[in-house]
Design a protein around this motif. Structure first.
Motif, PDB file in Angstrom:
ATOM      1  N   PRO A  29       0.900  -1.206   0.039  1.00  0.00           N
ATOM      2  CA  PRO A  29      -0.060  -0.002   0.090  1.00  0.00           C
ATOM      3  C   PRO A  29       0.937   1.238  -0.004  1.00  0.00           C
ATOM      4  CG  PRO A  29      -0.891  -1.631   1.447  1.00  0.00           C
ATOM      5  CD  PRO A  29       0.361  -2.227   1.265  1.00  0.00           C
ATOM      6  N   ASP A  30       1.939   1.219   0.373  1.00  0.00           N
ATOM      7  CA  ASP A  30       2.914   2.411   0.342  1.00  0.00           C
ATOM      8  C   ASP A  30       3.357   2.505  -0.998  1.00  0.00           C
ATOM      9  OD1 ASP A  30       2.925   2.990   2.914  1.00  0.00           O
ATOM     10  OD2 ASP A  30       4.644   1.534   3.497  1.00  0.00           O
ATOM     11  N   LEU A  31       3.747   1.307  -1.743  1.00  0.00           N
ATOM     12  CA  LEU A  31       4.110   1.561  -3.236  1.00  0.00           C
ATOM     13  C   LEU A  31       3.074   2.045  -4.146  1.00  0.00           C
ATOM     14  CD1 LEU A  31       6.129  -1.870  -3.474  1.00  0.00           C
ATOM     15  CD2 LEU A  31       6.862   0.427  -3.345  1.00  0.00           C
ATOM     16  N   TRP A  32       1.703   1.492  -3.900  1.00  0.00           N
ATOM     17  CA  TRP A  32       0.712   2.090  -4.814  1.00  0.00           C
ATOM     18  C   TRP A  32      -0.435   2.599  -3.836  1.00  0.00           C
ATOM     19  CZ3 TRP A  32       1.123   0.931  -9.513  1.00  0.00           C
ATOM     20  CH2 TRP A  32       2.067   0.073  -9.778  1.00  0.00           C
ATOM     21  N   PRO A  33      -0.146   4.086  -3.937  1.00  0.00           N
ATOM     22  CA  PRO A  33      -0.913   5.041  -2.839  1.00  0.00           C
ATOM     23  C   PRO A  33      -2.551   5.018  -2.666  1.00  0.00           C
ATOM     24  CG  PRO A  33       0.477   6.340  -4.225  1.00  0.00           C
ATOM     25  CD  PRO A  33       0.727   4.994  -4.481  1.00  0.00           C
ATOM     26  N   THR A  34      -2.746   4.396  -4.092  1.00  0.00           N
ATOM     27  CA  THR A  34      -4.555   4.410  -4.103  1.00  0.00           C
ATOM     28  C   THR A  34      -5.094   2.944  -3.213  1.00  0.00           C
ATOM     29  OG1 THR A  34      -4.415   3.131  -6.122  1.00  0.00           O
ATOM     30  CG2 THR A  34      -4.711   5.564  -6.264  1.00  0.00           C
ATOM     31  N   LYS A 135      -4.237   5.748 -15.690  1.00  0.00           N
ATOM     32  CA  LYS A 135      -2.966   6.311 -15.999  1.00  0.00           C
ATOM     33  C   LYS A 135      -2.153   7.270 -15.086  1.00  0.00           C
ATOM     34  CE  LYS A 135      -0.150   7.758 -19.940  1.00  0.00           C
ATOM     35  NZ  LYS A 135      -0.298   8.090 -21.445  1.00  0.00           N
ATOM     36  N   GLY A 136      -2.935   8.183 -14.765  1.00  0.00           N
ATOM     37  CA  GLY A 136      -2.451   9.148 -13.869  1.00  0.00           C
ATOM     38  C   GLY A 136      -2.703   8.932 -12.235  1.00  0.00           C
ATOM     39  N   ARG A 141       1.180   8.375 -10.550  1.00  0.00           N
ATOM     40  CA  ARG A 141       1.430   8.632  -9.185  1.00  0.00           C
ATOM     41  C   ARG A 141       2.259   7.575  -8.441  1.00  0.00           C
ATOM     42  NH1 ARG A 141      -3.415   8.812  -4.951  1.00  0.00           N
ATOM     43  NH2 ARG A 141      -2.345   9.383  -2.981  1.00  0.00           N
ATOM     44  N   ALA A 142       2.114   6.335  -8.402  1.00  0.00           N
ATOM     45  CA  ALA A 142       3.008   5.373  -7.761  1.00  0.00           C
ATOM     46  C   ALA A 142       4.479   5.539  -8.441  1.00  0.00           C
ATOM     47  CB  ALA A 142       2.713   3.801  -8.158  1.00  0.00           C
TER      48      ALA A 142
END
Length: 149
Positions: A29-34, A135-136, A141-142
């Motif tokens: 979850p830190d790598l992928w903020p969503t 994409k954005g 973002r990640a």
């Protein structure tokens, strides 16, 4: 199923992009903020596949149990097994190649059908915008965040 496909580039090398896509450690979850930490569960990780639950609280609370497969070099595909938002069998595939410049070039294909009106509307918006939100808000973002580390 509605297909969204796009190309994108990142300064991260292919091995780093693939490592992010297949990192099922507690730091995912830190790598992928969503991704919401409270919706993240790992059921099984093998050398070239994993079964996990992931989700996001916004724009609406959504989760999916997905099977990830990275048995083909340079390709990661995850298929929905169960979800409150996506029809089982929906998938996202990412193909990662070394860029002719520094970094990586990605081809992303997301083929998803929604469960319920809100899901269908949001997937429709994704199709109409050519995947701009995916994409954005997700990938760019990640990758940008990881490049700053």
């Amino acid at each position: 199923m509605p297909v969204v496909a796009f190309e994108m580039r990142t300064a991260l090398p292919p091995e780093r992009v693939l490592a992010m896509l297949t990192d099922f450690s507690p730091r995912r979850p830190d790598l992928w903020p969503t991704l919401a930490p409270e919706l993240y569960e790992v059921y099984e990780v093998q050398p070239t596949c994993a079964d996990v639950k992931e989700g996001s609280p916004s724009p609406t609370r959504m989760w999916e149990r997905a099977h990830y497969d990275w048995s083909v070099p340079g390709r990661v595909c995850w298929t929905v097994c169960e979800s409150n938002f996506f029809v089982p069998g929906s998938y996202t595939e990412v193909i990662v190649r070394k860029s002719t410049e520094d970094g990586s070039e990605l081809h992303v294909e997301s083929n998803r059908r929604g469960v319920g009106l809100i899901a269908k509307i949001l997937i429709g918006l994704g199709v109409l915008t050519g995947g701009a939100i995916l994409k954005g808000a997700v990938f760019r973002r990640a990758f940008d965040r990881e490049a700053r580390r």
